[in-house]
Design a protein around this motif. Structure first.
Motif, PDB file in Angstrom:
ATOM      1  N   SER A  93       0.832  -1.212   0.000  1.00 43.96           N
ATOM      2  CA  SER A  93       0.000   0.000   0.000  1.00 43.96           C
ATOM      3  C   SER A  93       0.862   1.256   0.000  1.00 43.96           C
ATOM      4  N   ILE A  94       2.048   1.167   0.641  1.00 39.70           N
ATOM      5  CA  ILE A  94       2.936   2.340   0.684  1.00 39.70           C
ATOM      6  C   ILE A  94       3.502   2.625  -0.708  1.00 39.70           C
ATOM      7  N   GLU A 103       2.055   1.770  -3.529  1.00 37.00           N
ATOM      8  CA  GLU A 103       0.947   2.268  -4.348  1.00 37.00           C
ATOM      9  C   GLU A 103       0.687   3.735  -4.069  1.00 37.00           C
ATOM     10  N   ALA A 104       0.724   4.097  -2.774  1.00 35.36           N
ATOM     11  CA  ALA A 104       0.476   5.484  -2.406  1.00 35.36           C
ATOM     12  C   ALA A 104       1.496   6.389  -3.078  1.00 35.36           C
ATOM     13  N   ALA A 105       2.764   5.951  -3.074  1.00 37.69           N
ATOM     14  CA  ALA A 105       3.817   6.784  -3.664  1.00 37.69           C
ATOM     15  C   ALA A 105       3.675   6.847  -5.182  1.00 37.69           C
TER      16      ALA A 105
END
Lengths: 273, 441
Positions: free
Chosen positions: B324-325, B327-329
């Motif tokens: 998820s990190i 993807e967020a970036a």
């Protein structure tokens, strides 16, 4: 699964195409997605109108999230994922090899199902995007961007006194609004939301829905949701996906009151899905 | 496709039999008993491990702790000008060539005027270390005006007297079976009664190099050698392995070639260390002609050993960063490199550091690999650079364990203690670093 044996889905496509919107923000034609050998999306033709909320609905595994992730090429980072067809943003093919995918993602922001703030301060969460894109010339400009983004996401009043605290310390609903603020901070034209409320309680959900309504004045929003009530509440256009096919799409009101396809009818009345 | 109706299994007569969980007392009792047994096995295993560890630690401490104390003899030494200053000009050269051992020996003989026979006098002289005069020389060099006076010195005792003072020589065995004679024991008792036997903290043990004489042998050379070797190994292996792991995990295409590389890295972690030693001998010494027994070469060989450990740990740490990190970036338009450097790597840092420290700690205890490249020699000098000949802690322990003198037994155990302390410190550092980073993120 073989394409030839499949029924009505393919036959719907021309009908869908005939109702194409003039001057749509994003258009997709014959979009197919394969994960390895498995085909997940079949010939999706869909137009996204500018400055409206488009809801993608359908049962689990129908391909709506897959379609959403095609729109900012998020599927690129998945091994074995292959996208064919034609997707355009303002008439520009986003799968053009010459196109810079990083710049594309700056134009098309994304909010994910689970709130995923960076494990950094609230301020840095917002400032990260503008910083890597060189959007602020100094500290004051960056402060402005951070404040504006948080204000637009309706979070400023709740966090203005603790910008230095970690974003992961916020509540779930606040975290999701932080993620929306983070997406807004890079001034995208389109915001993709992948079930943004599925991990939130009804009050937080209501806040996010309210926010979407406000954001629609400036942004084109595409939201994937499992909640038909939510789709009915927030969206102007709705598209119904089933088993990898785009079955039907049109004005939200029409989809929910007089669906043309019996599968849509079955899904929205809760007979399956 | 989704309309398939689940009808359930039909029995022969068409009526489905109702099945309920078996809640009989015997069954539940057996289940609890199995659980208790399972826990007991665990407790037994832990108990066994703790017992063995405790046994090892206690044995080592009992045998080795005395090495941190060194026996000295307090003597009133008359510093005879002619003996310590043969040239008579008080120059440093002249003072350094003086026979300080003689003045110390004379002082000891002065305490035992009745000892006259040649053999007896030699036996008495055996109480003194052959470095006993050093302390006198150092004082004279610092202050030549004490020449001609009588001063009290605590001079280094020989290993025999040291062992006797520490009670490591049994007095109840026949005279022929012990290194000190009855008469020597009598002299020792007299010295002790006069309060001339003292015991001081053995700082020399940590500062001097190896020696043939147990009472003069120190760990300083080996500690310095280990330090230089490990620093070289870390400087080489950490950047290389982290870079390799990041590339393999984040950037490399997943294909046959990367599969083969991955399998080989995992195999490399299991290669016996002596093979790396042979490689170092053949390639680094034989082909490139690097100096034999130098910490530089030892560090290179050990970095080969730690490479796979750190690569594997780093890849695991990178893999553990939630998608998820990433993807967020990606979602805010970060490039692949920015995603890795700004988000994934900082989150993976505690895992990387833990892997690096544990890999290094393993390398520190490694002896087979460095034996092959000549770090096993008898080296008296403390190495000053990475190209000086040197040895390392585990090899020093091995050398001492091999030595026949009784005094080396306690030094061996003391060496093990020093090395264990280093290992515990490094592992504690790994834990602290992991905690610190985790709290920040």
């Amino acid at each position: 699964m073989d394409m030839g044996t499949l029924p009505a889905g393919a036959a719907m496509s021309p009908a869908v195409a005939s109702r194409a919107i003039e001057g749509a923000k994003m258009t997709s034609r014959k979009v197919c997605v394969h994960y390895g050998q498995k085909q997940a999306l079949f010939d999706v033709d869909l137009d996204i109108p500018s400055r409206q909320v488009t809801a993608l609905i359908g049962p689990s595994g129908c391909g709506k999230s897959t379609y959403l992730r095609c729109l900012n090429r998020m599927n690129d980072v998945i091994d074995g994922c292959r996208v064919t067809g034609d997707i355009r943003l303002d008439g520009e093919n986003i799968y053009d090899p010459k196109l810079d995918v990083v710049m594309l993602r700056a134009r098309i922001g994304m909010v994910f199902q689970k709130p995923n703030p960076f494990p950094k301060s609230i301020y840095d969460n917002i400032a990260y995007g503008p910083r890597i894109h060189g959007m602020a010339a100094g500290k004051t400009e960056m402060d402005e961007i951070v404040q504006l983004s948080l204000e637009r996401a309706g979070l400023w009043n709740e966090v203005k006194d603790r910008l230095a605290q970690p974003g992961t310390g916020l509540s779930g609903g606040q975290q999701q609004r932080l993620c929306i603020a983070r997406a807004i901070a890079v001034s995208p034209e389109v915001i993709l939301m992948d079930e943004p409320c599925s991990a939130l309680d009804p009050i937080a959900t209501a806040k996010i829905e309210e926010l979407m309504d406000e954001l629609r004045e400036n942004y084109t929003i595409i939201i994937v949701t499992h909640s038909m009530q939510q789709a009915a509440r927030v969206s102007q256009k709705t598209a119904f996906f089933h088993l990898g096919y785009l079955v039907e799409w049109g004005d939200t009101e029409q989809i929910f009151t007089s669906p043309r396809d019996e599968r849509t009818q079955g899904y929205i009345t809760g007979r399956f899905g | 496709m989704t309309d398939a109706v689940f009808t359930g299994p039909a029995t022969a007569n068409g009526v489905a039999k109702l099945r309920r969980p078996d809640l009989s007392e015997g069954r539940i009792r057996r289940r609890y008993a199995a659980e208790r047994r399972f826990r007991l096995y665990g407790i037994l295993a832990i108990g066994f491990a703790v017992f063995m560890l405790g046994f090892l630690a206690i044995t080592v401490i009992l045998q080795g702790s005395s090495a941190f104390w060194q026996t000295r003899i307090a003597l009133d030494v008359a510093i005879d000008a002619a003996t310590v200053d043969p040239a008579g000009d008080r120059s440093e050269d002249s003072l350094r060539s003086g026979d300080y051992q003689a003045v110390v020996r004379d002082a000891l003989r002065g305490l035992f005027p009745e000892v006259t026979g040649r053999a007896d006098r030699r036996a008495l002289g055996d109480f003194l270390s052959n470095a006993a005069g050093m302390v006198v020389m150092e004082r004279v060099l610092a202050d030549p005006s004490i020449i001609g006076t009588t001063q009290r010195f605590e001079v280094l005792a020989s290993t025999d007297l040291d062992m006797l003072a520490k009670g490591k020589i049994r007095r109840d065995v026949p005279e022929a079976d012990r290194p000190v004679k009855d008469q020597q024991i009598a002299w020792f008792d007299r010295l002790e009664a006069e309060g001339r036997i003292t015991s001081t903290f053995n700082t020399a043990f940590f500062t001097t190099g190896d020696s043939r004489e147990p009472e003069q042998a120190g760990l300083g050379g080996a500690m310095m050698g280990t330090f230089l070797t490990i620093v070289t190994a870390i400087l080489l292996s950490l950047p290389i392995s982290v870079a390799a792991a990041i590339y393999l995990e984040e950037f490399a295409p997943k294909n046959k070639i990367t599969d083969i590389i991955e399998v080989n890295i995992n195999n490399l972690a299991a290669v016996p260390s002596i093979v790396f030693g042979l490689l170092g001998l053949a390639v680094l010494l034989g082909f490139f002609g690097l100096p034999r027994g130098a910490p530089m070469v030892g560090g290179m060989v050990l970095s080969l050993m730690t490479l796979p450990t750190i690569i594997i740990a780093t890849r695991a740490a990178l893999k553990a960063v939630p998608p998820s990190i990433r993807e967020a970036a990606y979602g805010v338009g970060a490039s692949k490199q920015q995603v890795v450097l700004h988000h994934v790597l900082p989150l993976a840092m505690p895992g990387i550091m833990t892997g690096a420290i544990i890999g290094t700690a393993r390398a520190m205890g490694e002896s087979a690999a460095v034996l092959m490249i000549g770090m096993v020699a008898f080296i008296v000098d403390v190495p000053g650079s990475i190209t000086d000949s040197s040895t390392v802690l585990p090899v020093q322990i091995y050398l001492w364990a091999d030595a026949p003198e009784r005094g080396f037994v306690e030094r061996t155990s003391a060496g093990i203690m020093v090395m264990l302390v280093f290992l515990v410190l490094m592992n504690a550092a790994a834990v602290i670093i992991r905690r610190r980073f985790e709290r920040r993120w």
